[in-house]
Design a protein around this motif. Structure first.
Motif, PDB file in Angstrom:
ATOM      1  N   SER A  44       0.828  -1.216   0.000  1.00  0.00           N
ATOM      2  CA  SER A  44       0.000   0.000   0.000  1.00  0.00           C
ATOM      3  C   SER A  44       0.860   1.263   0.000  1.00  0.00           C
ATOM      4  CB  SER A  44      -0.893   0.007   1.232  1.00  0.00           C
ATOM      5  OG  SER A  44      -0.121   0.328   2.376  1.00  0.00           O
ATOM      6  N   GLY A  45       2.149   1.109   0.247  1.00  0.00           N
ATOM      7  CA  GLY A  45       3.030   2.270   0.229  1.00  0.00           C
ATOM      8  C   GLY A  45       3.152   2.964   1.572  1.00  0.00           C
ATOM      9  N   ILE A  46       2.387   2.521   2.554  1.00  0.00           N
ATOM     10  CA  ILE A  46       2.518   3.128   3.885  1.00  0.00           C
ATOM     11  C   ILE A  46       3.927   2.892   4.408  1.00  0.00           C
ATOM     12  CG2 ILE A  46       1.761   2.973   6.282  1.00  0.00           C
ATOM     13  CD1 ILE A  46      -1.030   2.587   5.314  1.00  0.00           C
ATOM     14  N   ILE A  47       4.409   1.666   4.240  1.00  0.00           N
ATOM     15  CA  ILE A  47       5.830   1.410   4.478  1.00  0.00           C
ATOM     16  C   ILE A  47       6.550   1.672   3.166  1.00  0.00           C
ATOM     17  CG2 ILE A  47       7.565  -0.311   5.015  1.00  0.00           C
ATOM     18  CD1 ILE A  47       5.599  -1.698   6.819  1.00  0.00           C
ATOM     19  N   ALA A  48       7.356   2.746   3.152  1.00  0.00           N
ATOM     20  CA  ALA A  48       7.987   3.158   1.898  1.00  0.00           C
ATOM     21  C   ALA A  48       9.294   2.426   1.649  1.00  0.00           C
ATOM     22  CB  ALA A  48       8.229   4.664   1.921  1.00  0.00           C
ATOM     23  N   HIS A  96      13.046  22.255   2.275  1.00  0.00           N
ATOM     24  CA  HIS A  96      11.616  22.483   2.119  1.00  0.00           C
ATOM     25  C   HIS A  96      11.364  23.926   1.727  1.00  0.00           C
ATOM     26  CE1 HIS A  96      10.554  18.672   4.125  1.00  0.00           C
ATOM     27  NE2 HIS A  96      11.622  18.917   4.858  1.00  0.00           N
ATOM     28  N   LEU A  97      10.419  24.109   0.822  1.00  0.00           N
ATOM     29  CA  LEU A  97       9.873  25.441   0.584  1.00  0.00           C
ATOM     30  C   LEU A  97       9.001  25.760   1.785  1.00  0.00           C
ATOM     31  CD1 LEU A  97       9.360  27.812  -1.420  1.00  0.00           C
ATOM     32  CD2 LEU A  97       7.398  26.502  -2.264  1.00  0.00           C
ATOM     33  N   THR A  98       9.184  26.936   2.372  1.00  0.00           N
ATOM     34  CA  THR A  98       8.458  27.219   3.610  1.00  0.00           C
ATOM     35  C   THR A  98       7.757  28.566   3.597  1.00  0.00           C
ATOM     36  OG1 THR A  98      10.544  28.022   4.529  1.00  0.00           O
ATOM     37  CG2 THR A  98       9.864  25.814   5.174  1.00  0.00           C
ATOM     38  N   SER A  99       6.769  28.678   4.443  1.00  0.00           N
ATOM     39  CA  SER A  99       6.106  29.958   4.676  1.00  0.00           C
ATOM     40  C   SER A  99       7.001  30.804   5.586  1.00  0.00           C
ATOM     41  CB  SER A  99       4.761  29.718   5.361  1.00  0.00           C
ATOM     42  OG  SER A  99       4.980  29.283   6.690  1.00  0.00           O
ATOM     43  N   TYR A 148       7.040   8.615  12.776  1.00  0.00           N
ATOM     44  CA  TYR A 148       5.775   9.314  12.931  1.00  0.00           C
ATOM     45  C   TYR A 148       4.963   8.720  14.070  1.00  0.00           C
ATOM     46  CZ  TYR A 148       6.880  11.354   8.425  1.00  0.00           C
ATOM     47  OH  TYR A 148       7.500  12.038   7.420  1.00  0.00           O
TER      48      TYR A 148
ATOM     49  N   SER B  55       5.512   6.515   4.820  1.00  0.00           N
ATOM     50  CA  SER B  55       5.144   7.624   3.945  1.00  0.00           C
ATOM     51  C   SER B  55       4.277   8.623   4.714  1.00  0.00           C
ATOM     52  CB  SER B  55       4.385   7.096   2.733  1.00  0.00           C
ATOM     53  OG  SER B  55       3.587   8.120   2.183  1.00  0.00           O
ATOM     54  N   ARG B  56       4.786   9.846   4.824  1.00  0.00           N
ATOM     55  CA  ARG B  56       4.044  10.853   5.591  1.00  0.00           C
ATOM     56  C   ARG B  56       2.664  11.064   4.996  1.00  0.00           C
ATOM     57  NH1 ARG B  56       3.685  16.541   5.185  1.00  0.00           N
ATOM     58  NH2 ARG B  56       5.521  16.775   3.844  1.00  0.00           N
ATOM     59  N   LYS B  58       0.864   9.080   3.000  1.00  0.00           N
ATOM     60  CA  LYS B  58       0.015   7.904   3.139  1.00  0.00           C
ATOM     61  C   LYS B  58      -0.479   7.737   4.580  1.00  0.00           C
ATOM     62  CE  LYS B  58      -0.078   5.872  -0.986  1.00  0.00           C
ATOM     63  NZ  LYS B  58       1.160   5.406  -1.628  1.00  0.00           N
ATOM     64  N   MET B  59       0.304   8.239   5.526  1.00  0.00           N
ATOM     65  CA  MET B  59      -0.111   8.183   6.922  1.00  0.00           C
ATOM     66  C   MET B  59      -1.163   9.251   7.217  1.00  0.00           C
ATOM     67  SD  MET B  59       1.774   5.945   8.796  1.00  0.00           S
ATOM     68  CE  MET B  59       1.806   6.672  10.427  1.00  0.00           C
ATOM     69  N   PHE B  61      -0.532  12.556   7.224  1.00  0.00           N
ATOM     70  CA  PHE B  61       0.031  13.777   7.821  1.00  0.00           C
ATOM     71  C   PHE B  61       0.326  14.771   6.700  1.00  0.00           C
ATOM     72  CE2 PHE B  61       1.325  10.609  11.100  1.00  0.00           C
ATOM     73  CZ  PHE B  61       0.527  11.121  12.120  1.00  0.00           C
ATOM     74  N   LEU B  64       3.523  19.593   7.610  1.00  0.00           N
ATOM     75  CA  LEU B  64       4.814  19.501   8.285  1.00  0.00           C
ATOM     76  C   LEU B  64       5.132  20.896   8.779  1.00  0.00           C
ATOM     77  CD1 LEU B  64       7.542  18.259   9.035  1.00  0.00           C
ATOM     78  CD2 LEU B  64       8.268  18.614   6.665  1.00  0.00           C
ATOM     79  N   VAL B 109       4.271  17.148  12.929  1.00  0.00           N
ATOM     80  CA  VAL B 109       3.384  16.880  11.797  1.00  0.00           C
ATOM     81  C   VAL B 109       1.939  16.872  12.283  1.00  0.00           C
ATOM     82  CG1 VAL B 109       5.015  15.547  10.394  1.00  0.00           C
ATOM     83  CG2 VAL B 109       3.580  14.366  12.091  1.00  0.00           C
ATOM     84  N   ARG B 111      -2.408  16.196  10.733  1.00  0.00           N
ATOM     85  CA  ARG B 111      -3.222  15.683   9.627  1.00  0.00           C
ATOM     86  C   ARG B 111      -3.775  16.827   8.780  1.00  0.00           C
ATOM     87  NH1 ARG B 111      -3.498  10.592  10.206  1.00  0.00           N
ATOM     88  NH2 ARG B 111      -2.920   9.739  12.223  1.00  0.00           N
ATOM     89  N   PHE B 137       5.405  26.829   8.204  1.00  0.00           N
ATOM     90  CA  PHE B 137       4.834  25.663   7.538  1.00  0.00           C
ATOM     91  C   PHE B 137       5.670  25.265   6.328  1.00  0.00           C
ATOM     92  CE2 PHE B 137       1.209  27.386   9.823  1.00  0.00           C
ATOM     93  CZ  PHE B 137       0.645  26.238  10.338  1.00  0.00           C
ATOM     94  N   ALA B 138       5.860  23.979   6.168  1.00  0.00           N
ATOM     95  CA  ALA B 138       6.534  23.494   4.960  1.00  0.00           C
ATOM     96  C   ALA B 138       5.499  23.414   3.852  1.00  0.00           C
ATOM     97  CB  ALA B 138       7.160  22.129   5.216  1.00  0.00           C
TER      98      ALA B 138
END
Lengths: 151, 151
Positions: A44-48, A96-99, A148, B55-56, B58-59, B61, B64, B109, B111, B137-138
């Motif tokens: 399922s991709g949850i575990i990458a 990361h692009l950030t605010s 996580y 996977s963030r 897929k989890m 979240f 970030l 992180v 949701r 925020f990312a």
DNA sequence: AGCTTTGCGCAAGATTGTTGCGCTGATATT
DNA sequence: AATATCAGCGCAACAATCTTGCGCAAAGCT
């Protein structure tokens, strides 16, 4: 994704090297059932994927640095050029692009100040269209990344 | 720590799930030699352990967030209290004492915004002796963590 | 040169991962 | 209520992988 999957994820984030049978019997499950759940979480991709965690100190990286960078412009071509350069720089571990004030936040490690000076000159200052740079040193780790939350 | 060890570390940071024999023959080595090198890297502590990467997205979240926190005082007891609270908060993934304006930099992180609001109220605002908080925020990941550089 | 150390490959044995099978319990269908 | 369907489980056999003792060879040291 029930509570057993949750506990599997929790365990595998901490230590993915132990036998499935161990984990299974900790969860009151047979090895095959546990194994199939893991395979399904992978599919399922949850575990990458699975990685070795290296010790930053043992690797000789005594400095951890956060760098905030603001660009000269927000044109698409400028952003793209900057991002490509970041991806190509092996010394930049994360970006990361950030605010907020700055545009980008980077994570960098260095062996010592001389090494950071080298990275600063050869890698960071070489990034295109940088208008300003703000550097923050990590003085002491309070809490390490441990995956996580998986309630 | 020669160039073979280096290549082993590089490979295992990316993917620790493949058979040693695979890796070995990629390096032009026998499985047993490769295996012994890995065990030795583990024993020395350079390899600190093995984890599943989740996977963030897929989890679930989707947010970030980097949070910079300044404390009301620099007394030892205040720092200790703050740090203990951080370590006990499951929503705080990472925390460093840092140089610069702020005292601490945190990684969090969530949701979605509602979830972040909850974390902000119940977790962050509940930390002791916080004088000011600055949130970043990312917006978009440019480069993901892929382990330390191992030239 | 002789000795020691280190790291290698081979191969056997132990451990762990993987999968087919039949069972059970939950849910849906008639 | 009876039957069908399905998802998930445990068992057990098999396959893949890990682990280790052994002998060998190259490099360093006296």
């Amino acid at each position: 994704m029930d509570s057993i999957d949750t506990r599997i994820l929790h365990a595998l984030q901490r230590d993915s090297s132990r036998p499935v049978a161990d984990l299974a019997n900790e969860l009151g499950l047979s090895a095959s059932a546990c194994h199939r759940r893991i395979k399904s979480l992978e599919a399922s991709g949850i575990i990458a994927g699975y990685s070795a965690r290296l010790s930053r100190r043992k690797m000789g990286f005594n400095l951890l640095v956060f760098v905030e960078i603001t660009l000269r412009s927000q044109e698409r071509s400028v952003l793209d050029g900057f991002e490509a350069a970041v991806r190509a720089a092996p010394d930049i571990l994360e970006c990361h692009l950030t605010s907020g004030q700055a545009d980008y936040t980077l994570r960098v490690v260095a062996r010592d100040m001389d090494d950071y000076d080298r990275i600063h000159r050869d890698c960071l200052a070489a990034l295109p269209d940088v208008s300003s740079m703000h550097t923050t040193f990590a003085l002491r780790p309070i809490k390490f990344w441990q995956g996580y939350p998986v309630r």
